[in-house]
Design an enzyme around this catalytic site. Structure first.
Site, short mmCIF file in Angstrom:
data_model
loop_
_atom_site.label_atom_id
_atom_site.label_comp_id
_atom_site.label_asym_id
_atom_site.label_seq_id
_atom_site.Cartn_x
_atom_site.Cartn_y
_atom_site.Cartn_z
N THR A 1 -0.70 -3.92 -3.53
CA THR A 1 -1.88 -4.56 -4.13
C THR A 1 -2.23 -3.94 -5.48
O THR A 1 -1.92 -2.77 -5.74
CB THR A 1 -3.07 -4.40 -3.16
OG1 THR A 1 -4.26 -4.83 -3.81
CG2 THR A 1 -3.27 -2.96 -2.72
N ASP A 2 -2.94 -4.69 -6.30
CA ASP A 2 -3.44 -4.14 -7.57
C ASP A 2 -4.57 -3.13 -7.34
O ASP A 2 -4.92 -2.38 -8.25
CB ASP A 2 -3.90 -5.27 -8.52
CG ASP A 2 -4.99 -6.17 -7.94
OD1 ASP A 2 -5.42 -5.95 -6.78
OD2 ASP A 2 -5.42 -7.09 -8.65
N GLU A 3 -5.13 -3.12 -6.12
CA GLU A 3 -6.27 -2.22 -5.86
C GLU A 3 -5.88 -0.75 -5.94
O GLU A 3 -6.75 0.11 -6.07
CB GLU A 3 -6.89 -2.52 -4.49
CG GLU A 3 -7.33 -3.95 -4.36
CD GLU A 3 -8.40 -4.21 -3.32
OE1 GLU A 3 -8.98 -3.25 -2.79
OE2 GLU A 3 -8.64 -5.38 -3.04
N TYR B 1 -8.95 1.45 2.25
CA TYR B 1 -7.85 0.47 2.23
C TYR B 1 -6.90 0.76 1.06
O TYR B 1 -5.69 0.94 1.26
CB TYR B 1 -8.40 -0.96 2.11
CG TYR B 1 -7.35 -1.96 1.66
CD1 TYR B 1 -6.27 -2.29 2.49
CD2 TYR B 1 -7.39 -2.55 0.39
CE1 TYR B 1 -5.27 -3.18 2.06
CE2 TYR B 1 -6.41 -3.44 -0.03
CZ TYR B 1 -5.36 -3.74 0.81
OH TYR B 1 -4.38 -4.62 0.39
N LYS C 1 -2.96 2.05 0.98
CA LYS C 1 -1.87 1.30 0.34
C LYS C 1 -1.20 2.18 -0.72
O LYS C 1 0.03 2.17 -0.86
CB LYS C 1 -2.39 0.01 -0.30
CG LYS C 1 -2.84 -1.06 0.67
CD LYS C 1 -1.74 -1.62 1.56
CE LYS C 1 -0.72 -2.44 0.83
NZ LYS C 1 0.24 -3.11 1.78
P1 NAD Z 1 -3.59 -10.14 6.75
O1 NAD Z 1 -4.61 -9.16 7.19
O2 NAD Z 1 -3.95 -11.59 6.71
O3 NAD Z 1 -2.29 -10.03 7.69
C1 NAD Z 1 -1.78 -8.81 8.11
C2 NAD Z 1 -0.78 -9.08 9.24
O4 NAD Z 1 -0.22 -7.82 9.64
C3 NAD Z 1 -1.41 -9.69 10.49
O5 NAD Z 1 -0.60 -10.73 11.00
C4 NAD Z 1 -1.48 -8.54 11.49
O6 NAD Z 1 -1.39 -8.96 12.84
C5 NAD Z 1 -0.27 -7.72 11.06
N1 NAD Z 1 -0.40 -6.31 11.42
C6 NAD Z 1 -1.47 -5.50 11.25
N2 NAD Z 1 -1.19 -4.26 11.71
C7 NAD Z 1 0.09 -4.30 12.17
C8 NAD Z 1 0.95 -3.34 12.74
N3 NAD Z 1 0.54 -2.07 12.95
N4 NAD Z 1 2.20 -3.70 13.07
C9 NAD Z 1 2.63 -4.98 12.88
N5 NAD Z 1 1.85 -5.93 12.36
C10 NAD Z 1 0.59 -5.60 12.00
O7 NAD Z 1 -3.09 -9.62 5.34
P2 NAD Z 1 -2.60 -10.45 4.06
O8 NAD Z 1 -3.75 -10.82 3.23
O9 NAD Z 1 -1.63 -11.48 4.50
O10 NAD Z 1 -1.81 -9.29 3.28
C11 NAD Z 1 -0.44 -9.05 3.53
C12 NAD Z 1 0.02 -7.88 2.67
O11 NAD Z 1 -0.19 -8.19 1.29
C13 NAD Z 1 -0.74 -6.58 2.92
O12 NAD Z 1 0.18 -5.52 2.87
C14 NAD Z 1 -1.75 -6.51 1.77
O13 NAD Z 1 -2.04 -5.16 1.46
C15 NAD Z 1 -0.96 -7.17 0.66
N6 NAD Z 1 -1.77 -7.85 -0.37
C16 NAD Z 1 -2.71 -8.78 -0.02
C17 NAD Z 1 -3.43 -9.44 -1.02
C18 NAD Z 1 -4.46 -10.48 -0.68
O14 NAD Z 1 -5.15 -10.94 -1.59
N7 NAD Z 1 -4.59 -10.91 0.55
C19 NAD Z 1 -3.19 -9.13 -2.35
C20 NAD Z 1 -2.22 -8.17 -2.67
C21 NAD Z 1 -1.51 -7.54 -1.66
O1 TDX Z 2 -18.87 -11.73 1.65
C1 TDX Z 2 -18.35 -11.32 0.59
N1 TDX Z 2 -19.08 -11.31 -0.56
C2 TDX Z 2 -18.60 -10.86 -1.74
O2 TDX Z 2 -19.30 -10.86 -2.76
C3 TDX Z 2 -16.98 -10.86 0.53
C4 TDX Z 2 -16.12 -10.85 1.76
C5 TDX Z 2 -16.50 -10.41 -0.67
N2 TDX Z 2 -17.29 -10.39 -1.78
C6 TDX Z 2 -16.72 -9.89 -3.06
C7 TDX Z 2 -16.04 -8.54 -3.00
C8 TDX Z 2 -14.93 -8.65 -4.02
O3 TDX Z 2 -15.44 -8.33 -5.31
O4 TDX Z 2 -15.68 -10.81 -3.43
C9 TDX Z 2 -14.56 -10.13 -4.00
C10 TDX Z 2 -13.33 -10.42 -3.17
O5 TDX Z 2 -13.51 -9.78 -1.92
P1 TDX Z 2 -12.39 -9.83 -0.76
O6 TDX Z 2 -12.05 -11.25 -0.49
O7 TDX Z 2 -12.86 -8.97 0.34
O8 TDX Z 2 -11.13 -9.21 -1.53
P2 TDX Z 2 -10.89 -7.81 -2.27
O9 TDX Z 2 -11.80 -6.77 -1.78
O10 TDX Z 2 -10.88 -8.08 -3.75
O11 TDX Z 2 -9.41 -7.48 -1.75
C11 TDX Z 2 -8.42 -8.55 -1.64
O12 TDX Z 2 -7.52 -8.52 -2.72
C12 TDX Z 2 -6.59 -7.47 -2.79
C13 TDX Z 2 -7.65 -8.44 -0.33
O13 TDX Z 2 -8.57 -8.42 0.75
C14 TDX Z 2 -6.76 -7.22 -0.30
O14 TDX Z 2 -5.98 -7.21 0.87
C15 TDX Z 2 -5.85 -7.27 -1.49
O15 TDX Z 2 -5.10 -6.10 -1.56
#
Ligand code: NAD
Ligand code: TDX
Length: 358
Positions: free
Chosen positions: A137-139, A162, A166
């Site tokens: 992630t960019d975080e 988190y 990562k």
């Molecule tokens: P998500 O939370 O929707 O899905 C995570 C999946 O991993 C789930 O299916 C869960 O059951 C599985 N999981 C959790 N713990 C596990 C374990 N110990 N063993 C096996 N499986 C397990 O997450 P997402 O949003 O799909 O993100 C996927 C990946 O991409 C993550 O690594 C996250 O850090 C990265 N990522 C997400 C975003 C975003 O915006 N969602 C952005 C950048 C990077």
């Molecule tokens: O109820 C809310 N109100 C609100 O203002 C929630 C859930 C979020 N927010 C804000 C927090 C953040 O500034 O919105 C923005 C986005 O929040 P999230 O959807 O929780 O995402 P973020 O914290 O940015 O992280 C996401 O992007 C990077 C994913 O959850 C991560 O898994 C990924 O790595």
């Protein structure tokens, strides 16, 4: 097109599901073993509508990545051309209320997966074309001020449990490349949105609350900026990285669609007003509530994606506003899915996280 067997971890979560479905259509010679622990965020129903496949190109294994016994069995039974590692605890707010599972899965789990991969890669004569693709992630880069972008050489500066977990997993992956030459690649991506996203994250949470005329909890002043990417564009980027990326490299992936949270929420409100024909008096923006900010809330994320554009020819194909509208359509048309994932556990989460902010 070459045949590949992929181990996809976390393939029943949001991005993993989209990736599995995308690969099954875009790469007809690739097979997937999907290893997922099915936490609250994973859902097998995501694949129920797929046509039966006599070639069984998608097989599911229920289990955790930190279970080294299970990994040993899996890596003995199958030879993988690539590991595509999505499995993680992924929600920042949950990491603030309960960080331990983030260390367990994101750090320890990634370590165990690296160990199993290294062992198999060595036993198969250090296959040149093997890839360990770590989805990050960019975080990990921390927060930007109003200027500048994250590049692949921006120093790590994570703010939440988190992003710290990562960052830890990224460092382990880099170490396995440098020390053992395991052909690993890291991608650091900005905020994804699209179908199958668990409704704890900003966009699906707001969509569901808008449908049900519930309040829209915006953290702090709502001016935090995220760089939004449609999930299918992310999946396309990952396929390119698998096929053309260089071991040892990091690729930043971003949508080039920076928006303040309040802009995203306002846009969703206006979309719903025009669809539901809500009058000015009933306009959805009246549902917005500014609530207590997230501790350690990063102000702005923005990706410089010039490396992946230049070296691998990738750029996002979807426009933010159009993809957001398609995402709203998906949730409106998939309320069965929504009901399925909003179990009792989900309601408990909403009470804990938002109850504390009132
Ligand atoms: P998500 O939370 O929707 O899905 C995570 C999946 O991993 C789930 O299916 C869960 O059951 C599985 N999981 C959790 N713990 C596990 C374990 N110990 N063993 C096996 N499986 C397990 O997450 P997402 O949003 O799909 O993100 C996927 C990946 O991409 C993550 O690594 C996250 O850090 C990265 N990522 C997400 C975003 C975003 O915006 N969602 C952005 C950048 C990077
Ligand atoms: O109820 C809310 N109100 C609100 O203002 C929630 C859930 C979020 N927010 C804000 C927090 C953040 O500034 O919105 C923005 C986005 O929040 P999230 O959807 O929780 O995402 P973020 O914290 O940015 O992280 C996401 O992007 C990077 C994913 O959850 C991560 O898994 C990924 O790595």
């Amino acid at each position: 097109m070459s045949t590949k067997t992929l181990l996809v971890t976390g393939g029943a979560g949001f991005i993993g599901t989209n990736f599995v479905r995308h690969v099954l259509t875009e790469r007809p010679t690739w097979c997937i073993i999907n290893l997922d622990a099915l936490t609250y965020a994973g859902n097998l129903a995501n694949f129920q509508d797929l046509a039966p496949d006599p070639a069984a190109r998608h097989q599911f294994v229920h289990g955790a990545i930190q279970d080294s016994g299970l990994l040993e069995q899996l890596f003995t039974e199958e030879s993988f051309d690539a590991i595509v590692h999505f499995a993680a605890e992924s929600h920042v707010d949950r990491s603030i209320l309960g960080p331990e599972s983030f260390v367990e899965t994101n750090v320890v789990g990634t370590f165990r997966l690296l160990e199993a991969s290294l062992k198999q890669w060595r036993s198969r004569g250090k296959l040149e074309n093997f890839r360990f693709l770590h989805i990050s992630t960019d975080e990990v880069y921390g927060s930007l001020g109003s200027e500048g972008y994250f590049t692949e050489s921006t120093p790590y500066d994570p703010s939440s449990p988190y992003s710290a977990s990562k960052a830890g997993s990224d460092h382990l992956v880099k170490a396995y490349f440098r020390t053992f030459a395991l052909p690993a690649i890291i991608t650091n991506c900005s905020n994804n949105f699209g179908p199958y996203q668990f409704p704890e994250k900003l966009i699906p949470l707001m969509i569901l609350n808008l449908m049900e005329e519930k309040s829209l909890p915006v953290y702090g002043d709502g001016k935090n900026v995220r760089d939004w990417l449609y999930v299918i564009d992310h999946c396309d980027a990952l396929i390119r990285v698998l096929e053309q990326g260089k071991p040892g490299e990091t690729y930043n992936i971003g949508g080039g669609a920076e928006r303040q949270n309040i802009e995203v929420v306002n846009l969703l409100c206006d979309l719903f007003d025009s669809r539901l024909d809500r009058s000015t008096k009933k306009a959805s923006r009246r549902l917005i509530r500014f609530v207590t900010d997230r501790p350690g809330h990063d102000r702005r994320y923005a990706i410089d994606a010039s490396k992946i554009r230049r070296e691998l020819g990738w750029s996002p194909a979807h426009n933010f506003e159009e993809a957001l509208e398609a995402t709203v359509d998906w949730y409106v048309n998939n309320m069965d899915w929504v009901e399925l994932v909003r179990s009792g556990e989900y309601r408990k989460w909403i009470e804990i996280n938002y109850g504390e902010r009132e």
